[in-house]
Scaffold this active site. Structure first.
Site, mmCIF file in Angstrom:
data_model
loop_
_atom_site.group_PDB
_atom_site.id
_atom_site.type_symbol
_atom_site.label_atom_id
_atom_site.label_comp_id
_atom_site.label_asym_id
_atom_site.label_seq_id
_atom_site.Cartn_x
_atom_site.Cartn_y
_atom_site.Cartn_z
ATOM 1 N N GLU A 1 -7.679 0.286 -0.087
ATOM 2 C CA GLU A 1 -7.137 1.161 1.361
ATOM 3 C C GLU A 1 -8.190 1.551 2.181
ATOM 4 O OE1 GLU A 1 -4.171 3.786 0.210
ATOM 5 O OE2 GLU A 1 -2.933 2.259 -0.295
ATOM 6 N N GLU B 1 -0.064 -2.772 -4.770
ATOM 7 C CA GLU B 1 0.602 -1.590 -4.884
ATOM 8 C C GLU B 1 1.711 -1.485 -4.324
ATOM 9 O OE1 GLU B 1 -1.283 2.371 -3.710
ATOM 10 O OE2 GLU B 1 -3.480 1.375 -4.625
HETATM 11 O O1 AHR Z 1 -0.504 5.064 -5.893
HETATM 12 C C1 AHR Z 1 -1.039 6.338 -5.250
HETATM 13 C C2 AHR Z 1 -2.044 6.138 -4.461
HETATM 14 O O2 AHR Z 1 -1.155 5.469 -3.214
HETATM 15 C C3 AHR Z 1 -3.220 5.251 -4.545
HETATM 16 O O3 AHR Z 1 -4.245 6.067 -5.057
HETATM 17 C C4 AHR Z 1 -3.575 5.050 -3.066
HETATM 18 O O4 AHR Z 1 -4.104 3.437 -3.135
HETATM 19 C C5 AHR Z 1 -2.293 4.620 -2.376
HETATM 20 O O5 AHR Z 1 -2.396 5.575 -1.018
#
Ligand code: AHR
Length: 501
Positions: A173, A292
């Site tokens: 990110e 994610e």
């Molecule tokens: O999954 C929780 C957080 O969400 C992770 O650390 C990050 O990559 C995202 O913002």
């Protein structure tokens, strides 16, 4: 009663269902590792400290690749802190989650846990506070068989044979202002290209993931992907997507249709990838690593997040421990439908996360481990979705949502392997059952139909420490197959999987 008519023909395929789309994600965060998967002294823990009851649940969930060690955590992580004798490892500040990282679990221990679970490692390198040099050193440590200082260090730390890690994330990110070492797309694109080139000088066959946006709502979304890929197209294999969904202000109808947003997100990123490909006149195709995705009550976390002082650095605090209900599970099933319907370009994906932290599996220190509601659609889909994803023509009534307007009342995906067929259906209607008629005549189905799913008269029902088995999979006994036409009644706010052997 709402109605939906679906048609499936095995000749019309989307693409093979890669096992990697059923990946998970383990971050050093809260009680994920410590007091989650690793709890020395727990009655079910082995001599290695890993809880066997949790391992059994992870296996049952059916996760393939597991992304590690973060997440935001990785952008401040020194991988060297997590190798060597445990007693000599330093305690460090984890700036991402304002916690203390004890480093009792690092690369070797985590790989050992993965071997017990039977999953593949997907390793992220720190491009926040570190760069290509440290990434290459980690790669040398992990993958070079012998004959170098790092390979010798690995052997001295108890592992002669290389880890052989195939898939690597180039940071996490990096578009996000909250990320340590956050930078703009130009800077990150150059850094990702530089790091990828250096890593390929060690091993040209790696599969490398560049950071896409941390969400479709980010102000730089779209342009970020274009600029990053303009720099790194030839050097990487995937660009990532991240998305978290939640119910806002009691708007369950829009929440249930979150898959509409995920579809649009994926299709926008594909368009951007292919735009860069066209400009470069490149024969190479880049895919999406949706590394994610989940339901996450992020606004609750933001409201509760407090400002810690300089002397407050807890070890394994209770963070992001969302409790999921039936509606959340129905949404998660809908998101899996969206991933399957893009199986040609989403070839890797990771449910974020796995244990205790926005997780399908929960544990209590010294106590039980249990399945949250979201466990069920994931485990069923992971086991039943095999072979090729098929196109499903949907002709259905619509239901109104504030966010997406009128959407089809049913979302659907299908997969086929040999003579077995699996169907995944989500009924988004808040109050009405939907009769689904599925025209399978082109598939010539003959076997027995089983239908299982998740629904409840109380869509807010959940499992927790007091009642770990309140919600589970239910059998839907309304499915009938006759002359190639399958009919099934889908309860309101439900997710159902049908399999024809
Ligand atoms: O999954 C929780 C957080 O969400 C992770 O650390 C990050 O990559 C995202 O913002």
């Amino acid at each position: 009663m709402a109605r939906a008519h679906l048609t499936i023909d095995p000749a019309f395929t989307i693409g093979p269902v890669r096992r990697r789309i059923f990946g998970g994600f383990v971050e050093h965060l809260g009680r994920h590792i410590y007091d989650g998967i690793h709890e020395p002294g727990h009655p079910s823990a082995g001599p290695d400290g890993f809880r066997r009851d949790v391992i059994e649940l992870v296996k049952e969930l059916g996760v393939s690749t597991i992304r590690y060690p973060g997440g935001n955590f990785v952008s401040g992580y020194n991988w060297e802190d997590g190798v060597g004798p445990v007693a000599e490892r330093p305690q460090r500040l984890d700036l991402a989650w304002h916690s203390t990282e004890t480093n009792r679990v690092g690369l070797h221990e985590f790989q050992h846990w993965l071997d017990l679970v039977g999953s593949e490692l997907m390793l992220a390198v720190n491009l926040g506070t570190r760069g290509p040099k440290e990434a290459v050193e980690l790669l040398e440590y992990a993958n070079v068989p012998a004959g170098t200082a790092r390979a010798a260090q690995r052997a001295a730390n108890g592992r002669e044979e290389p880890f052989g890690i195939a898939m690597w994330c180039l940071g996490n990110e990096m578009d996000a202002p909250w990320q340590l070492g956050h930078r703009d797309a130009e800077d990150y694109g150059k850094l990702a290209a530089m790091t990828a080139k250096a890593m390929r000088q060690v091993d040209r066959d790696l599969e490398l993931v560049a950071c896409g946006s941390s969400g479709r709502g980010m102000p730089t979304f779209g342009e970020w992907e274009r600029v990053v890929l303009t720099h790194a197209y030839d050097d990487v294999d995937y660009i990532s997507c991240h998305a978290y969904y939640q119910e806002h202000d009691g708007d369950l109808a829009s929440f249930l249709a979150s898959g509409v947003d995920m579809d649009a997100y994926i299709e926008s990123v594909i368009a951007t990838i292919d735009h860069v490909r066209a400009v470069k006149r490149s024969p190479k195709r880049i895919d999406i690593s949706f590394d994610e995705w989940n339901v996450w009550y992020l606004t609750r976390w933001e409201e509760q997040a407090r400002h810690f002082t300089i002397d407050e650095w807890p070890v394994a605090p209770r963070l992001l421990e969302d409790r999921y209900n039936v509606a959340d599970a129905v949404v998660l099933g809908g998101l899996l439908i969206s991933l399957l319907n893009h199986a040609d370009r989403v070839t890797s994906a990771n449910l974020a996360q796995l244990v205790n932290v926005i997780a399908p599996i929960m544990t209590e220190p010294g106590g039980p481990a249990w399945r949250q509601t979201t466990f069920f659609p994931f485990s069923v889909t992971s086991h039943a979705a095999r072979g090729d994803a098929l196109r499903v023509a949907v002709d259905a009534d619509t239901t109104n949502t504030a966010t997406y307007g009128a959407v089809p009342v049913v979302a659907a995906a299908a997969t086929a392997e040999g003579s077995s067929l699996s169907l995944f259906l989500q009924n988004r209607h808040l109050t009405e059952a939907t009769t689904a008629t599925i025209d399978l005549r082109a598939c010539q189905p003959t076997g027995a139909v089983t239908a299982r799913g998740i629904w409840d008269t109380d869509v807010r029902a959940a499992n927790d420490l007091r009642d770990t088995q309140r919600v589970g999979l239910r059998i839907n006994d309304t499915a009938r197959l006759s002359d190639g036409l399958l009919t099934v009644e889908l309860p309101p706010v439900s997710w159902t999987a049908l399999t024809i052997a």
